[in-house]
Design an enzyme around this catalytic site. Sequence first.
Site, PDB file in Angstrom:
ATOM      1  N   TYR A 173       0.829  -1.207   0.000  1.00  0.00           N
ATOM      2  CA  TYR A 173       0.000   0.000   0.000  1.00  0.00           C
ATOM      3  C   TYR A 173       0.862   1.254   0.000  1.00  0.00           C
ATOM      4  CZ  TYR A 173      -2.941   3.773   1.746  1.00  0.00           C
ATOM      5  OH  TYR A 173      -3.587   4.966   1.895  1.00  0.00           O
ATOM      6  N   GLU A 184      -3.668   7.529  -3.692  1.00  0.00           N
ATOM      7  CA  GLU A 184      -3.596   6.221  -3.054  1.00  0.00           C
ATOM      8  C   GLU A 184      -3.339   5.135  -4.099  1.00  0.00           C
ATOM      9  OE1 GLU A 184      -6.019   5.077   0.857  1.00  0.00           O
ATOM     10  OE2 GLU A 184      -7.147   4.809  -0.976  1.00  0.00           O
TER      11      GLU A 184
END
Length: 391
Positions: A112, A200
């Site tokens: 991530y 993101e």
Amino acid sequence: MKIHEYQAKEILAKYGVPIPRGEVANTPEEAAAVARQLFAQGASGVVVKAQIHAGGRGKGGGVKVAKSRDEAEQHVQKILGMQLVTHQTGPQGQKVRRLLVEETAQIDRELYLGIVLDRATGELVFMASQAGGMDIEEVAAKTPEAIFKERVDPAVGFGAWQARKLAFALGLKSTQINQAVAFFQSLYRATLETDASLVEINPFITTKDDKLFALDAKINFDDNALFRHPEIKALRDVDEEDPLEVEASKYSLNYIKLDGTIACMVNGAGLAMATMDIIQYAGGSPANFLDVGGGATQEQIEHAFEILLSDKNVKAIFINIFGGILRVDRLATGVVAAARNLNVQVPIVLRLEGTNVEEGRQILKDSGLNFQVGATMKEAADLVVKAASSR
Ligand code: GDP
Ligand code: MN
């Protein structure tokens, strides 16, 4: 403002962030053509991805991998046009109008990456976690230590040393570190130069042959900075937004639909919050948040009324105005005109204070229309809750 994954990837690619080969498609034929081309170019599989402004598409059935052209076409038939429900869309879901068809990657690890503006410190924060591919909010709540953070001093910028620190924290191999540093620096530059408030990459993947890719991409932009990015503003997709909110934004009204029965027309966001609170306190529930702003014109007030009235749940309207720049007499004139022109049937309760308040009250009285005026905010809130509950 939000954009689609395929648009976010196009922007990131310009900054040098590696993304899988692929293209957006609006029809089944286009999607099939992209899949055919990818297979012809040597792809061992393709992934068909629903493009909506919400995450959690994978779990909702909006992301499917195919090993052949036939299988890809079956996924396209299923996903394009479906009402995709994810934890971010609400139970009604969102209609899928576009697909992204991409070459599949040989995933080794799913990680991530995120860059978010910390409004308290005014700094961008670069986050990375080994817990990729899953719901990062859950990771943050249950195991916050699994998210590594580097704050970026705006005067110094994001240093290569910080990128290396994050790469090591992710447990990347020595053969991947330099690629990762370049990747992270590109991502940071994209965030800064586009005035993004959130970027993101979930998942950020490593492949079996040691490559790095942004497999998913999400970018939110600061609305107040869009004036200096016309090319980004053009990426807005109003199909993904609430129709009434789109209508309101045309007239520079800040409108957010809620699910109660009392419509609020207010000037100033702070007063809007206080108004919603006092409606709740009086036993009612707000149907919206509508801020007409400091210098509302009569035209804006009329449009505000139209928007409030097109919500079928609305049983009463509460106008709570503190006249400063927006003088109360001008507001009253606008309200009377709008109530007449639009033949408003629902009860209207007002609480007015500020410049020319006496003139304003007189205009309402002289109109012969049935307005109720509360002397205080609490009294007006009680009146409007009563009016709404008796309908
Ligand atoms: P989201 O669910 O809306 O966040 O959509 P993502 O783009 O993150 O896709 C969800 C999941 O699908 C990812 O976490 C991956 O596990 C999987 N996925 C996406 N693209 C590929 C791919 O190219 N190959 C494989 N094997 N899996 C993929
Ligand atoms: Mn994702």
